[in-house]
Design an enzyme around this catalytic site. Structure first.
Site, mmCIF file in Angstrom:
data_model
loop_
_atom_site.group_PDB
_atom_site.id
_atom_site.type_symbol
_atom_site.label_atom_id
_atom_site.label_comp_id
_atom_site.label_asym_id
_atom_site.label_seq_id
_atom_site.Cartn_x
_atom_site.Cartn_y
_atom_site.Cartn_z
ATOM 1 N N HIS A 1 2.772 -8.208 -3.137
ATOM 2 C CA HIS A 1 1.841 -8.925 -4.008
ATOM 3 C C HIS A 1 1.806 -8.231 -5.368
ATOM 4 C CE1 HIS A 1 -2.614 -10.531 -4.433
ATOM 5 N NE2 HIS A 1 -1.834 -10.899 -5.449
ATOM 6 N N HIS B 1 -3.591 -11.168 7.159
ATOM 7 C CA HIS B 1 -4.719 -10.449 6.568
ATOM 8 C C HIS B 1 -5.569 -9.796 7.654
ATOM 9 C CE1 HIS B 1 -7.571 -9.061 3.614
ATOM 10 N NE2 HIS B 1 -6.705 -9.444 2.709
ATOM 11 N N GLU C 1 -0.281 -20.361 4.851
ATOM 12 C CA GLU C 1 -0.568 -19.100 5.532
ATOM 13 C C GLU C 1 -2.076 -19.056 5.774
ATOM 14 O OE1 GLU C 1 1.525 -15.569 4.461
ATOM 15 O OE2 GLU C 1 -0.202 -14.291 4.916
ATOM 16 N N ARG D 1 -2.226 -3.041 -9.713
ATOM 17 C CA ARG D 1 -2.849 -1.854 -9.085
ATOM 18 C C ARG D 1 -1.955 -1.216 -8.031
ATOM 19 N NH1 ARG D 1 -7.601 -4.847 -5.684
ATOM 20 N NH2 ARG D 1 -8.033 -5.643 -7.750
ATOM 21 N N GLU E 1 3.936 -12.660 -3.164
ATOM 22 C CA GLU E 1 2.555 -13.146 -3.235
ATOM 23 C C GLU E 1 2.114 -13.145 -4.686
ATOM 24 O OE1 GLU E 1 -0.094 -10.909 -0.830
ATOM 25 O OE2 GLU E 1 0.964 -11.407 1.001
ATOM 26 N N HIS F 1 0.799 -1.233 0.000
ATOM 27 C CA HIS F 1 0.000 0.000 0.000
ATOM 28 C C HIS F 1 0.827 1.276 0.000
ATOM 29 C CE1 HIS F 1 -3.480 -2.323 -0.370
ATOM 30 N NE2 HIS F 1 -3.223 -3.021 0.727
HETATM 31 N N1 PXP Z 1 -1.036 -12.346 3.607
HETATM 32 C C1 PXP Z 1 -1.567 -12.458 2.370
HETATM 33 C C2 PXP Z 1 -1.446 -13.765 1.662
HETATM 34 C C3 PXP Z 1 -2.195 -11.354 1.744
HETATM 35 O O1 PXP Z 1 -2.725 -11.486 0.519
HETATM 36 C C4 PXP Z 1 -2.225 -10.128 2.426
HETATM 37 C C5 PXP Z 1 -2.837 -8.934 1.759
HETATM 38 O O2 PXP Z 1 -2.117 -8.599 0.619
HETATM 39 C C6 PXP Z 1 -1.644 -10.058 3.700
HETATM 40 C C7 PXP Z 1 -1.082 -11.182 4.270
HETATM 41 C C8 PXP Z 1 -1.619 -8.774 4.473
HETATM 42 O O3 PXP Z 1 -2.918 -8.351 4.783
HETATM 43 P P1 PXP Z 1 -3.127 -6.892 5.344
HETATM 44 O O4 PXP Z 1 -2.641 -5.949 4.307
HETATM 45 O O5 PXP Z 1 -4.601 -6.826 5.571
HETATM 46 O O6 PXP Z 1 -2.337 -6.796 6.622
#
Ligand code: PXP
Length: 252
Positions: free
Chosen positions: A45, A198, A156, A51, A75, A12
């Site tokens: 990712h 996540h 995960e 994006r 990712e 982000h």
């Molecule tokens: N793990 C995976 C596999 C994810 O796809 C994400 C989101 O890109 C995350 C962890 C991290 O999630 P968050 O950004 O909500 O902390």
């Protein structure tokens, strides 16, 4: 109980950069800062629609994580294109995630059991190339078993539903936490390394980090959000402290 690793997802930072085009803020600078603040690894990712993270970001992240001696967790959706990119960069780890263009984020786990024919050849190629393969799954022991049968070394666990339930004060909280605990235990019993991620924030990290089988958490959105208010370094350091306290709390 082993120390829980913290992987910082810097997607982000790229989201903010891309809002204006150009090169600021640079996710690679964020990765450098995260490593200096105590991140054990960097997660990014590369989405099909680019994006946030770009191909050039992945290239630069592969270089700096190698230079700093920290693992890059790539990712990726299970596609030919992403497989080729992973094989070109050979990150320490690849986390296979489901991906739909219309979703805002990764909304559920990969259906490893249902997608065997499609996923297994990708797992095999990555493992053969020396990449540690992780499957991002919902809290379901059957998905852990399917991941192990396919040759993945890691699962995960998707913590999104649990974290949402905590924030919404839902009566489902205990059931969802129980499912994460049961899946972590089963995955570890099968010989898999267990990660989780996540939606984790300062509140939800406590119960998640206390699950003894977990070896790593991957956290992104909340840390980058907190960075706006307090800076990335203090945000990571506070998350690290909460993770460590949760582990000690369990051991006591
Ligand atoms: N793990 C995976 C596999 C994810 O796809 C994400 C989101 O890109 C995350 C962890 C991290 O999630 P968050 O950004 O909500 O902390």
């Amino acid at each position: 109980m082993s120390r829980l690793r913290l992987g910082v997802n810097i997607d982000h930072v790229a989201t903010i950069r891309n809002a204006r085009g150009g090169s600021y803020p640079d996710p690679v600078r964020a990765a450098e800062l995260a490593i200096a603040a105590g991140a054990d690894g960097i997660t990014a990712h590369l989405r099909e629609d680019r994006r946030h993270i770009s191909d050039a970001d992945i290239e630069a992240l592969a270089v700096i994580t190698r230079k700093r001696g920290r693992p890059l967790n790539f990712e990726m959706a299970v596609t030919r294109e992403m497989e080729a990119i992973a094989l070109a960069h050979l990150p320490h780890a690849a986390c296979l995630v489901p991906e739909r263009r219309e979703e805002r984020t990764t909304e559920g786990g990969l259906d490893v059991a249902g997608g065997h024919n499609h996923i297994a050849p990708v797992v095999r190629k990555l493992v053969d190339a020396g990449v540690r393969v992780s499957c991002f799954i919902d809290a379901d022991p059957a998905q852990a078993a399917a991941s192990q049968a396919m040759g993945a070394q890691v699962v995960e666990l998707h913590t999104g539903a649990y974290c949402d339930a905590v924030r919404e004060r839902s009566p489902e909280v205990e059931r969802l936490l129980g499912a994460l605990k049961a899946t972590a235990a089963e995955a570890a019993r099968l010989g898999l390394e267990v990660h989780a991620g996540h939606g984790i924030d300062y509140e939800t990290v406590k119960a998640v980090a206390a699950i003894p089988e977990l070896a790593e958490l991957n956290i992104g959105h909340f840390l980058i959000g907190e960075a706006i208010f307090v800076g990335l370094t203090p945000a990571i350091q506070r998350m690290r402290t909460l993770m460590d306290e949760a582990r000690i709390g369990r051991a006591a």
